[in-house]
Design a protein around this motif. Structure first.
Motif, PDB file in Angstrom:
ATOM      1  N   GLY A   1       0.805  -1.214   0.000  1.00 20.14           N
ATOM      2  CA  GLY A   1       0.000   0.000   0.000  1.00 20.14           C
ATOM      3  C   GLY A   1       0.837   1.264   0.000  1.00 20.14           C
ATOM      4  N   ALA A   2       1.819   1.340   0.890  1.00 17.19           N
ATOM      5  CA  ALA A   2       2.629   2.554   1.002  1.00 17.19           C
ATOM      6  C   ALA A   2       3.487   2.773  -0.239  1.00 17.19           C
ATOM      7  CB  ALA A   2       3.508   2.486   2.248  1.00 17.19           C
ATOM      8  N   VAL A   3       4.065   1.727  -0.753  1.00 16.66           N
ATOM      9  CA  VAL A   3       4.972   1.892  -1.888  1.00 16.66           C
ATOM     10  C   VAL A   3       4.209   2.195  -3.183  1.00 16.66           C
ATOM     11  CG1 VAL A   3       5.134  -0.513  -2.710  1.00 16.66           C
ATOM     12  CG2 VAL A   3       7.136   0.964  -2.802  1.00 16.66           C
ATOM     13  N   LEU A   4       2.915   1.807  -3.227  1.00 20.54           N
ATOM     14  CA  LEU A   4       2.094   2.097  -4.396  1.00 20.54           C
ATOM     15  C   LEU A   4       1.233   3.338  -4.204  1.00 20.54           C
ATOM     16  CD1 LEU A   4       0.870  -1.509  -5.318  1.00 20.54           C
ATOM     17  CD2 LEU A   4       2.607  -0.161  -6.501  1.00 20.54           C
ATOM     18  N   GLY A   5       1.296   3.938  -3.003  1.00 23.44           N
ATOM     19  CA  GLY A   5       0.462   5.090  -2.722  1.00 23.44           C
ATOM     20  C   GLY A   5      -1.006   4.732  -2.654  1.00 23.44           C
TER      21      GLY A   5
ATOM     22  N   LEU B   1       2.482 -13.403  -3.500  1.00 29.72           N
ATOM     23  CA  LEU B   1       3.519 -12.494  -3.020  1.00 29.72           C
ATOM     24  C   LEU B   1       3.886 -12.841  -1.580  1.00 29.72           C
ATOM     25  CD1 LEU B   1       2.094  -9.188  -4.517  1.00 29.72           C
ATOM     26  CD2 LEU B   1       4.060 -10.496  -5.344  1.00 29.72           C
ATOM     27  N   SER B   2       5.164 -13.070  -1.332  1.00 27.67           N
ATOM     28  CA  SER B   2       5.632 -13.545  -0.031  1.00 27.67           C
ATOM     29  C   SER B   2       6.681 -12.609   0.538  1.00 27.67           C
ATOM     30  CB  SER B   2       6.231 -14.951  -0.170  1.00 27.67           C
ATOM     31  OG  SER B   2       5.385 -15.800  -0.915  1.00 27.67           O
ATOM     32  N   GLY B   3       6.804 -12.612   1.861  1.00 30.85           N
ATOM     33  CA  GLY B   3       7.729 -11.736   2.547  1.00 30.85           C
ATOM     34  C   GLY B   3       9.074 -12.378   2.831  1.00 30.85           C
ATOM     35  N   PRO B   4       9.846 -11.787   3.748  1.00 25.71           N
ATOM     36  CA  PRO B   4      11.217 -12.247   4.006  1.00 25.71           C
ATOM     37  C   PRO B   4      11.343 -13.700   4.450  1.00 25.71           C
ATOM     38  CG  PRO B   4      10.878 -10.058   4.925  1.00 25.71           C
ATOM     39  CD  PRO B   4       9.532 -10.532   4.468  1.00 25.71           C
ATOM     40  N   ARG B   5      10.284 -14.249   5.076  1.00 24.88           N
ATOM     41  CA  ARG B   5      10.379 -15.622   5.577  1.00 24.88           C
ATOM     42  C   ARG B   5      10.288 -16.662   4.466  1.00 24.88           C
ATOM     43  NH1 ARG B   5       6.681 -15.244   9.011  1.00 24.88           N
ATOM     44  NH2 ARG B   5       7.835 -14.457  10.807  1.00 24.88           N
TER      45      ARG B   5
ATOM     46  N   PHE C   1      11.465  -3.731  11.835  1.00 24.98           N
ATOM     47  CA  PHE C   1      12.485  -3.779  10.784  1.00 24.98           C
ATOM     48  C   PHE C   1      12.061  -4.703   9.650  1.00 24.98           C
ATOM     49  CE2 PHE C   1      16.217  -5.758   8.826  1.00 24.98           C
ATOM     50  CZ  PHE C   1      16.916  -4.640   8.403  1.00 24.98           C
ATOM     51  N   TRP C   2      11.564  -5.894   9.980  1.00 21.05           N
ATOM     52  CA  TRP C   2      11.212  -6.839   8.927  1.00 21.05           C
ATOM     53  C   TRP C   2       9.918  -6.455   8.221  1.00 21.05           C
ATOM     54  CZ3 TRP C   2      14.850  -9.527   6.896  1.00 21.05           C
ATOM     55  CH2 TRP C   2      15.992  -9.794   7.656  1.00 21.05           C
ATOM     56  N   ARG C   3       9.046  -5.688   8.868  1.00 23.07           N
ATOM     57  CA  ARG C   3       7.900  -5.114   8.152  1.00 23.07           C
ATOM     58  C   ARG C   3       8.393  -4.122   7.102  1.00 23.07           C
ATOM     59  NH1 ARG C   3       5.060  -5.284  13.193  1.00 23.07           N
ATOM     60  NH2 ARG C   3       5.772  -3.172  13.702  1.00 23.07           N
ATOM     61  N   GLU C   4       9.404  -3.326   7.470  1.00 25.52           N
ATOM     62  CA  GLU C   4       9.954  -2.377   6.502  1.00 25.52           C
ATOM     63  C   GLU C   4      10.559  -3.094   5.295  1.00 25.52           C
ATOM     64  OE1 GLU C   4      11.187   1.120   9.744  1.00 25.52           O
ATOM     65  OE2 GLU C   4      12.736   0.029   8.635  1.00 25.52           O
ATOM     66  N   ILE C   5      11.293  -4.159   5.553  1.00 27.47           N
ATOM     67  CA  ILE C   5      11.876  -4.938   4.463  1.00 27.47           C
ATOM     68  C   ILE C   5      10.771  -5.563   3.615  1.00 27.47           C
ATOM     69  CG2 ILE C   5      13.285  -6.956   3.887  1.00 27.47           C
ATOM     70  CD1 ILE C   5      14.917  -4.598   4.880  1.00 27.47           C
ATOM     71  N   ARG C   6       9.788  -6.170   4.267  1.00 25.88           N
ATOM     72  CA  ARG C   6       8.686  -6.853   3.581  1.00 25.88           C
ATOM     73  C   ARG C   6       7.891  -5.918   2.681  1.00 25.88           C
ATOM     74  NH1 ARG C   6       3.692  -8.136   7.325  1.00 25.88           N
ATOM     75  NH2 ARG C   6       3.421  -5.912   6.844  1.00 25.88           N
ATOM     76  N   ASP C   7       7.558  -4.743   3.205  1.00 25.93           N
ATOM     77  CA  ASP C   7       6.652  -3.826   2.511  1.00 25.93           C
ATOM     78  C   ASP C   7       7.378  -2.788   1.664  1.00 25.93           C
ATOM     79  OD1 ASP C   7       4.667  -5.220   3.800  1.00 25.93           O
ATOM     80  OD2 ASP C   7       4.388  -3.734   5.385  1.00 25.93           O
TER      81      ASP C   7
ATOM     82  N   VAL D   1      15.958  -8.701  -5.220  1.00 27.15           N
ATOM     83  CA  VAL D   1      16.530  -7.356  -5.287  1.00 27.15           C
ATOM     84  C   VAL D   1      15.421  -6.360  -5.573  1.00 27.15           C
ATOM     85  CG1 VAL D   1      18.128  -5.834  -6.513  1.00 27.15           C
ATOM     86  CG2 VAL D   1      18.754  -8.218  -6.107  1.00 27.15           C
ATOM     87  N   TRP D   2      15.346  -5.327  -4.740  1.00 26.67           N
ATOM     88  CA  TRP D   2      14.431  -4.209  -4.984  1.00 26.67           C
ATOM     89  C   TRP D   2      15.260  -3.073  -5.565  1.00 26.67           C
ATOM     90  CZ3 TRP D   2       9.404  -4.729  -5.000  1.00 26.67           C
ATOM     91  CH2 TRP D   2       8.817  -5.751  -4.243  1.00 26.67           C
TER      92      TRP D   2
END
Length: 405
Positions: A96-100, A115-119, A279-285, A330-331
């Motif tokens: 949401g945040a990165v897409l506005g 779509l999956s996160g860091p885990r 921290f991991w929410r920031e990485i994930r999102d 990689v982002w």
């Protein structure tokens, strides 16, 4: 676009798709709407709003299985699981945040987009947690696949097919998923000051160690400074991070071992529970690139090649990047330009055996630049046959992934 169709029952959903098929009225499938900016822009007549298919239908904590309407908000699912000390282990993302986009993510959307996160490096992808589903195809036929138990064999694994189809084959209205116990304790080991190449080496050593790392990421100095975690943002250095989860004594012992293991590489710090989660929410999102106007690429490739990719791209484009999945994800943010750097990015990715998705760019760019990795001819032919089988008139999310799908 005309008024949205909003069925409230399975029969109404079948009727809505029957109407679309009869008149060849293309539909955009939405639920929460949090991912509407992902994929190619579509030319559709109406939206098919699935948000009425909501609510938890069955939840058996002892069996680690939950069944819910596909339109159920992820926040609702996670709140219920948290009460029982359980979680969605694939760590669903919130772009949401990165897409506005402030719309809430839903369970069905997370699974349909896979779509999956860091885990993911430990627990697998979203599709690995989808046990079964009920849906209506583009033929207006209701069908189901899989089941409500962790072990079941029902012929073709349609769960794997639907996860990652982005709503182009069928409209999911109910899903059954595997849940897992939440860890008792979470900590993160930080190693400061490594460059990208050294970080790739250290990330590989961490995930191949016996210390059961469940997250492995790297932020260069300028992106680390954007973190909301003071230990990270105020360090004035790049951050290489490893997450350790489990029961308390085990987590403490493994963190101590990782700290000792990587102390020769640079200053080492630990984040405890709240800071680790943030921290991991920031990485994930993808929080380092939130509020940004640049084009954003999501690139999967062999983990050892991430630093080489960044070096190649940065030689031609002004860009910033960070790593997740121990370097396997990689982002990359680049100035949008006419093609969002697609020629450079895809050439560099192809040389390393990866694939790239244009996650964020203006609609006019996403109309002409392939958003998803262009498939090999054999894969493209298979995708076309699947589309023909499930949605022969092409009324479900037409062209969202590829012009012909």
């Amino acid at each position: 676009m005309d008024q949205a169709l909003k069925p409230r029952t399975v029969d109404e959903l079948v009727q809505a798709i029957e109407w679309a098929v009869a008149g060849v009225h293309p539909l955009e499938l939405i639920s929460g709407g949090s991912k509407r900016g992902l994929g190619r822009p579509m030319q559709v007549e109406r939206t098919l709003d699935l948000s009425a298919f909501t609510g938890i239908r069955e939840y058996e904590p002892e069996e680690l299985v939950l069944t819910a309407g596909a339109g159920t908000p992820l926040a609702e699912i996670e709140a219920v699981l948290d009460e029982k000390g359980q979680m969605l282990a694939f760590e669903p993302v919130d772009y949401g945040a990165v897409l506005g986009n402030k719309a809430g993510a839903t369970l069905g959307g997370a699974l349909a987009c896979n779509l999956s996160g860091p885990r993911r490096i430990k627990a697998g992808a979203a599709r690995d947690h989808l046990l079964g589903f009920h849906a209506v195809s583009g033929r207006a036929e209701a069908f189901k696949a899989g089941g409500k138990v962790v072990k079941n064999v029902t012929g073709y694994d349609l769960c794997k097919l639907m996860a990652g189809s982005w709503g182009t084959l069928a409209a999911l209205h109910e899903v059954s998923i595997k849940v897992m116990p939440a860890p008792e304790r979470i900590r993160t080991v930080l190693v400061f000051g490594l460059d990208a190449a050294a970080a790739i080496t250290v990330l590989g050593e961490a995930v191949s160690s016996p210390h059961d790392v469940s997250g492995a990421a790297y932020l260069p100095t300028n992106l680390a400074a954007r973190s909301q975690i003071s230990y990270v943002s105020s360090a004035g250095a790049a951050v290489t991070a490893f997450r350790v989860e489990g029961i308390g004594p085990s987590v403490e012992a493994r963190c101590a071992a990782l700290c000792a293991m990587f102390a020769p590489h640079g200053n080492v710090e630990e984040l405890h529970s709240m800071n680790s989660r943030q921290f991991w929410r920031e990485i994930r999102d993808v929080a380092p690139f939130a509020g940004d106007v640049r084009a954003l690429w999501r690139i999967s490739l062999p983990p050892t090649t991430g630093a080489r990719l960044i070096s190649t791209v940065c030689a031609s484009l002004v860009s910033e990047a960070y790593f997740d999945w121990a370097g396997g994800l990689v982002w990359l943010a680049v100035a949008a330009g006419e093609d969002a750097g697609a020629a450079v990015v895809r050439s560099a990715v192809a040389a390393l055996g990866g694939h790239a998705t244009l996650l964020r760019a203006p609609g006019d760019i996403r109309s002409v630049v392939p958003v998803f990795q262009p498939p090999a001819p054999a894969i493209a032919a298979l995708s076309a046959r699947l589309k023909e089988g499930f949605d022969p008139t092409g009324v479900l999310n037409p062209g969202r992934m590829y012009a012909e799908v």
